[in-house]
Design a protein around this motif. Structure first.
Motif, PDB file in Angstrom:
ATOM      1  N   GLY A  78       0.832  -1.202   0.000  1.00 25.77           N
ATOM      2  CA  GLY A  78       0.000   0.000   0.000  1.00 25.77           C
ATOM      3  C   GLY A  78       0.860   1.241   0.000  1.00 25.77           C
TER       4      GLY A  78
ATOM      5  N   PRO B 173      -1.074  10.699   3.807  1.00 24.00           N
ATOM      6  CA  PRO B 173      -0.905   9.377   4.416  1.00 24.00           C
ATOM      7  C   PRO B 173      -2.277   8.727   4.622  1.00 24.00           C
ATOM      8  CG  PRO B 173       0.271  11.063   5.663  1.00 24.00           C
ATOM      9  CD  PRO B 173      -0.569  11.786   4.664  1.00 24.00           C
ATOM     10  N   PHE B 174      -2.279   7.430   4.742  1.00 24.30           N
ATOM     11  CA  PHE B 174      -3.552   6.760   5.008  1.00 24.30           C
ATOM     12  C   PHE B 174      -3.549   6.238   6.445  1.00 24.30           C
ATOM     13  CE2 PHE B 174      -0.810   3.678   2.903  1.00 24.30           C
ATOM     14  CZ  PHE B 174      -0.965   2.487   3.598  1.00 24.30           C
ATOM     15  N   GLU B 175      -4.775   6.125   6.966  1.00 22.26           N
ATOM     16  CA  GLU B 175      -4.939   5.789   8.377  1.00 22.26           C
ATOM     17  C   GLU B 175      -5.317   4.316   8.513  1.00 22.26           C
ATOM     18  OE1 GLU B 175      -4.091   8.021  10.566  1.00 22.26           O
ATOM     19  OE2 GLU B 175      -3.746   9.479   8.968  1.00 22.26           O
ATOM     20  N   GLN B 176      -5.198   3.841   9.729  1.00 24.03           N
ATOM     21  CA  GLN B 176      -5.519   2.438  10.012  1.00 24.03           C
ATOM     22  C   GLN B 176      -6.938   2.090   9.557  1.00 24.03           C
ATOM     23  OE1 GLN B 176      -3.317   0.179  11.888  1.00 24.03           O
ATOM     24  NE2 GLN B 176      -4.780  -1.350  11.162  1.00 24.03           N
TER      25      GLN B 176
ATOM     26  N   LEU C  48      -7.017   1.627   5.903  1.00 22.88           N
ATOM     27  CA  LEU C  48      -6.375   0.351   5.600  1.00 22.88           C
ATOM     28  C   LEU C  48      -7.352  -0.796   5.813  1.00 22.88           C
ATOM     29  CD1 LEU C  48      -3.896  -1.463   5.069  1.00 22.88           C
ATOM     30  CD2 LEU C  48      -3.285  -1.212   7.474  1.00 22.88           C
ATOM     31  N   ASP C  49      -8.039  -0.766   6.937  1.00 27.75           N
ATOM     32  CA  ASP C  49      -8.984  -1.838   7.250  1.00 27.75           C
ATOM     33  C   ASP C  49     -10.092  -1.915   6.197  1.00 27.75           C
ATOM     34  OD1 ASP C  49      -7.454  -2.396   9.483  1.00 27.75           O
ATOM     35  OD2 ASP C  49      -8.746  -1.312  10.878  1.00 27.75           O
TER      36      ASP C  49
ATOM     37  N   LEU D  65      -8.839  -3.392   2.965  1.00 28.76           N
ATOM     38  CA  LEU D  65      -8.619  -4.841   3.025  1.00 28.76           C
ATOM     39  C   LEU D  65      -9.933  -5.609   2.940  1.00 28.76           C
ATOM     40  CD1 LEU D  65      -5.702  -5.049   5.610  1.00 28.76           C
ATOM     41  CD2 LEU D  65      -5.604  -5.427   3.138  1.00 28.76           C
TER      42      LEU D  65
ATOM     43  N   THR E  55       4.494   8.469   9.036  1.00 34.12           N
ATOM     44  CA  THR E  55       4.805   9.862   9.346  1.00 34.12           C
ATOM     45  C   THR E  55       4.756  10.046  10.850  1.00 34.12           C
ATOM     46  OG1 THR E  55       2.576  10.754   9.509  1.00 34.12           O
ATOM     47  CG2 THR E  55       3.457  10.438   7.287  1.00 34.12           C
TER      48      THR E  55
ATOM     49  N   GLY F 232       1.433   9.851  12.503  1.00 36.87           N
ATOM     50  CA  GLY F 232       0.725   8.590  12.710  1.00 36.87           C
ATOM     51  C   GLY F 232       0.101   7.962  11.478  1.00 36.87           C
ATOM     52  N   GLY F 233       0.276   8.589  10.306  1.00 33.50           N
ATOM     53  CA  GLY F 233      -0.292   7.997   9.090  1.00 33.50           C
ATOM     54  C   GLY F 233       0.692   7.053   8.423  1.00 33.50           C
ATOM     55  N   PHE F 234       0.147   6.167   7.578  1.00 34.42           N
ATOM     56  CA  PHE F 234       1.014   5.256   6.818  1.00 34.42           C
ATOM     57  C   PHE F 234       1.425   5.897   5.497  1.00 34.42           C
ATOM     58  CE2 PHE F 234      -1.671   2.203   9.230  1.00 34.42           C
ATOM     59  CZ  PHE F 234      -0.668   1.546   9.924  1.00 34.42           C
ATOM     60  N   ILE F 235       2.666   5.772   5.154  1.00 35.70           N
ATOM     61  CA  ILE F 235       3.147   6.191   3.833  1.00 35.70           C
ATOM     62  C   ILE F 235       3.255   4.977   2.924  1.00 35.70           C
ATOM     63  CG2 ILE F 235       5.194   7.068   2.633  1.00 35.70           C
ATOM     64  CD1 ILE F 235       3.381   9.196   3.915  1.00 35.70           C
ATOM     65  N   GLU F 236       3.717   3.886   3.468  1.00 33.37           N
ATOM     66  CA  GLU F 236       3.823   2.677   2.656  1.00 33.37           C
ATOM     67  C   GLU F 236       3.834   1.465   3.568  1.00 33.37           C
ATOM     68  OE1 GLU F 236       5.440   3.153  -0.942  1.00 33.37           O
ATOM     69  OE2 GLU F 236       5.606   1.037  -1.432  1.00 33.37           O
ATOM     70  N   ILE F 237       3.176   0.415   3.097  1.00 33.20           N
ATOM     71  CA  ILE F 237       3.205  -0.876   3.775  1.00 33.20           C
ATOM     72  C   ILE F 237       3.550  -1.912   2.720  1.00 33.20           C
ATOM     73  CG2 ILE F 237       1.776  -2.649   4.856  1.00 33.20           C
ATOM     74  CD1 ILE F 237       0.093  -0.500   6.092  1.00 33.20           C
ATOM     75  N   GLN F 238       4.583  -2.689   2.969  1.00 31.91           N
ATOM     76  CA  GLN F 238       4.911  -3.773   2.041  1.00 31.91           C
ATOM     77  C   GLN F 238       5.108  -5.031   2.844  1.00 31.91           C
ATOM     78  OE1 GLN F 238       8.213  -3.059  -0.541  1.00 31.91           O
ATOM     79  NE2 GLN F 238       7.042  -1.639  -1.811  1.00 31.91           N
TER      80      GLN F 238
ATOM     81  N   GLN G   9      -5.052 -11.893   8.916  1.00 36.73           N
ATOM     82  CA  GLN G   9      -5.406 -10.531   9.345  1.00 36.73           C
ATOM     83  C   GLN G   9      -4.922 -10.253  10.764  1.00 36.73           C
ATOM     84  OE1 GLN G   9      -7.475  -8.276   7.371  1.00 36.73           O
ATOM     85  NE2 GLN G   9      -6.812  -6.781   8.895  1.00 36.73           N
TER      86      GLN G   9
ATOM     87  N   ARG H 132       4.142   0.488  14.723  1.00 30.89           N
ATOM     88  CA  ARG H 132       3.817   1.846  15.182  1.00 30.89           C
ATOM     89  C   ARG H 132       4.623   2.200  16.432  1.00 30.89           C
ATOM     90  NH1 ARG H 132      -0.598   5.177  14.081  1.00 30.89           N
ATOM     91  NH2 ARG H 132      -1.569   3.510  12.850  1.00 30.89           N
TER      92      ARG H 132
END
Lengths: 240, 240, 240, 240, 240, 240
Positions: free
Chosen positions: E202, E208-211, E214-215, E218, F192, F195-201, F211, F222
């Motif tokens: 992702g 940025p995207f938040e949890q 993300l949920d 998915l 960041t 608290g946001g996601f920039i990338e998840i791999q 899950q 985090r």
């Protein structure tokens, strides 16, 4: 006597499908029997460095085969980092042949790139590419007219191509792969719809060929190419 | 009417100097007028992977031009990191043509590489390379016999090549650069000394060419190539 | 005691043939015994990016060996897709050395490329290339004057080069290949005709070399290079 | 008078840190003032093709600069797809120099690769690389002994290197970047700890240099290199 | 609200055509709406060097786009001489994902190469390639069984992939190109038909995207992928 | 239970050393335990072609490993002539991640290149590179302000990254090499400081992940990343 059961002068079924993909200014699927090639024509508003400022356009071609278009997988040229000698030779031939279709002065400062990508190979990919590429080129030229970037199409003449050869001692037209890999002589003939030759490339694979064989092959080629012009015309319909 | 004052059927003075450099098994300087090409034939005791274990030999060719063999300097291919399309096309033609000279079964597991390096260019470098390369090849085959690595030379036939074309409407033989850059049609003809064709590559540079022009060009080519076979024979003397 | 029968201080016969090919502004065949190098000097009206707008010129060099200039065939660098380390090292040396011959400010915005192509190798190709390349360079500079692109030649001084080494314990001048492959020490010396050093590159191939050996080698080098300046002068005649 | 305030014969502070990284058989950070180079020595149980079956070992070197080891960022060679000429020249010099340290017969069929990566450059990176690389090499040789793959270290002699030059008319030792970019002459000297020369590379950047300048530079080099041997010895302690 | 008029959770029409070309052991045309990818699976009786002698097989993938599969023509990677970063990244992802489908021990010493060539692009080419490539892979595995080279198919589980993202603040499934080029977040999800994740990638393109996002993504991904497994199963019919 | 004796949620000791080398506008040595990466940030007054004239800036990254940063020597990418797939994938990830830190409009027409060179590897090199590279980037942005080329720093937010995974059935944070090579799942998380996601791999190396495992890994990530933000802040001191 031919593996496919065709008569010596009989080409394979040829189908030309226009607008095969949606992004290119011209996009054609051409099939010579089991040989299938996607030909796209892409227009750019610029010319290569050696033509800059001359007010002329350019037609060029690139050729590729999907790795598994053939019986055993060929290494991907992009992965190996260079185009092989056969690829280079073929794409130069396609480019030269299709340039003959167009009045480059009247094309103005545009480059049209004909991409020919073989998705299934069964002999004759270069002649299929030229024959189908010419239709994609016509569509791209008409696109320039429709988009008011040219007043009229700079098409001078249609171009088509066929392979002929000597297979088990007999001249035959449109060799498929089983014939091609056995033929003593293999010749690619590119002509205009006004009956002139654009290019002839004949190679003795085994024994040398004689003047009489050359003459017979050229007769077969002329006849088959005339059929190709009919198929191109039908595919293009009112737009030719 | 030709820039050089030659008659249409008159090739340039052709000179073949054997043993031009001292390391190669065959080494020839071939001159077609101002076109000068060094052709060396190098023998190796191995064959490419696709022939391993088949007991056959192989003939291949590489072609290059010194950067300043031409009117303006061309970038060195080694420095640019790849051989251009024209180079690839020419060296494949030379290799195919010279393979026809030799019985590859009788050659056994040897590879002979013909290197053709143009030191001065004035048109017709590929036909000069084939004609001179064949002499270098004969020397290399004789070297294998002299070194007792072969019982007899596997030479099947001599090969020579000439360019013909249509210049200002007239078919002419052995185009030099001023003609070549103006010619409507340019054709390279490669033949055996027994009169058969090995390869024909004719290209319309401007207008298409007609069957009658093709026929005339082939007559000129056959005549000129026969002269080349005499010159090869004279150069080789008793060793042919 | 030297394989060639020469005395330790005796260089090989050196021949410089000007106007060897016809297209380049300077074209020289230089022979140091059996080592033969074609050196051409090509003039362009532009400079590399790092010099643009500075009003200065540039001298650069490229070096290559024909694949069969050597005892066994070397792979063609253009085919392998890159120049080897030795090639790069040598062409950088030639370029640096010949830049010292010219007043780059007075040359103005021209680039002169010296192409050095070895057609036959027997040791000392880089020193032959520098010595012959300098003559080609002089011709190219005089060409700029004759073409009224420069008022006077920006030549500052002549440059020549010789290899010296320690062979079986004895310092010798101008090593040929049999000596070079056996020498304990190999040194290339590049000098001006006013007696200064432009470059010294000495390498111990086996045992280290001592100060006294270095001194002896430099004496031999100076003497041999003075002979080279005479040969350059004679080749250039009134044009030097 | 030198930008750094050093006397003409004074080299920079030199520091050698062993075991700088943990994976290599030898790993050294060498600093010549602000020039910092990581030198690792890696052992492999095989030799290059040209040595196979001869029972001898090989020492080779590779050199690189981090893109921002210099004042302005240099393009990364891996991204550009080839090593530049300067890189190739330097790594060949390092390899040749360090091969002189080792008895290759006694090394047996091992290859030791010396990687020299400049993390900060301020002139003299190649001499630092040789000097530090020799210490990494010693560690790798001792590792082979400790691992019982060799009975005793095949080290023949230590090697160290220094640059000398003529800066504003005065011979000086160990040029830093401000000096190097202004120097009239730049010479790299590589010696053994027994006082012999392994390699001398002197280049006139501006005016030619004379015999007397050469002699002065060599005196400075010898003196500075002797100090380097002390620093190497101290770094190696009991293991030398 | 989506440009295509789809609901947020609605993927495009997906079509899988098996036996699309005739040479490969598996050959599939997969269409996710206007995105069209030819996936072939080619079997070779060998494994890469790092697996030799381990008795295990290997699955790898290569990816390419026809130059005019996109809105404006992209340069052909084979002509530029290297695969771009995006291509490398995608083909590594496809390979990793499809390896998870197969028991490599049970595959034995075979390599299966999945070639994914995009003939028309409209977003989601990598997820289409994985989903269609898995079907081609199944066909190739079954081919090995039919040819008696394996006793039973080493297929462990089916793999499928979908892109999800946040478009104008709303999580959506299976982004087409107009959405993809505007999305704040783009995520590729690869799962097994038993509900586990194989890979999640992702990327926040803008904010940025938040949890919670993300949920939500998915959840959408899981639902869409389950539909893909149905379509794969239907395409495979009795052979799955 | 972890080879290092750490608790599942415990990252390695992380050290950030600023001004590690002297030439770059930002220069950081970042250490995650035994993983050591030099990150430099270099500013140029220009943007890539696709951004010209748009008034925006660009952030890009390049990644490399010293050949012996790893347990066995890897071939040098510059010598092999291309960057491997893993390198390309990693440097694209670093570039994307760090672009999220900066307001590219406010950066103006500058390009900042983050070079990440691994001098010692023990797992987690890409997350270390992102975490350290962000500090180097901040320094380079502050340099632009100090040099009065920007009024204020265009930094939007800090970025840091950690790897998490499932090792022997347990989710763990900051995998070192022994864990990484055994882990069932490996996930890189970039966030960041807001608290946001920039990338998840996330990649399943063995069994698919569920899950619940994903959720656990994200909690660990985090927590660890928040510690990294503290360490970045401390390193930057008043300059953050």
């Amino acid at each position: 006597m031919r593996p496919s059961g065709r008569t010596p002068e009989q080409p394979r079924d040829v189908r030309i499908t226009r607008n095969y993909t949606r992004h290119a200014e011209g996009s054609v699927l051409v099939e010579f029997g089991d040989t299938k090639v996607i030909c796209t024509a892409s227009v750019e508003n610029k010319v290569p460095p050696f033509l800059r400022g001359e007010g002329k356009g350019w037609i060029t071609a690139e050729y590729g085969m999907l790795p598994r278009s053939t019986g055993s997988r060929m290494g991907r040229e992009a992965a190996r980092g260079k185009q092989g000698g056969r690829t280079v030779e073929i794409q130069r031939l396609i480019g030269r042949s299709l340039r003959a279709a167009v009045d480059l002065e009247a094309l103005g400062e545009h480059t049209i790139t004909i991409d020919c990508d073989v998705i299934q190979a069964d002999g004759g990919t270069r002649t299929a590419a030229i024959t189908g590429g010419c239709v994609a080129l016509v569509d791209a030229l008409n696109h320039l007219v429709a988009a008011k970037r040219l007043k009229k199409s700079p098409l001078k003449q249609m171009i088509a191509a066929i392979s002929v050869g000597v297979y088990k001692g007999t001249p035959v037209a449109d060799l498929d792969y089983p014939e091609d890999s056995e033929a003593e002589t293999d010749m690619n003939v590119i002509m205009t719809d006004q009956g002139g030759f654009i290019e002839i490339q004949g190679t003795a694979e085994g024994a040398p060929f004689e003047q009489t064989e050359l003459d017979s092959m050229l007769v077969l080629a002329r006849k088959a190419i005339n059929e190709l012009f009919e198929i191109q015309k039908e595919a293009l319909g009112a737009e030719a």
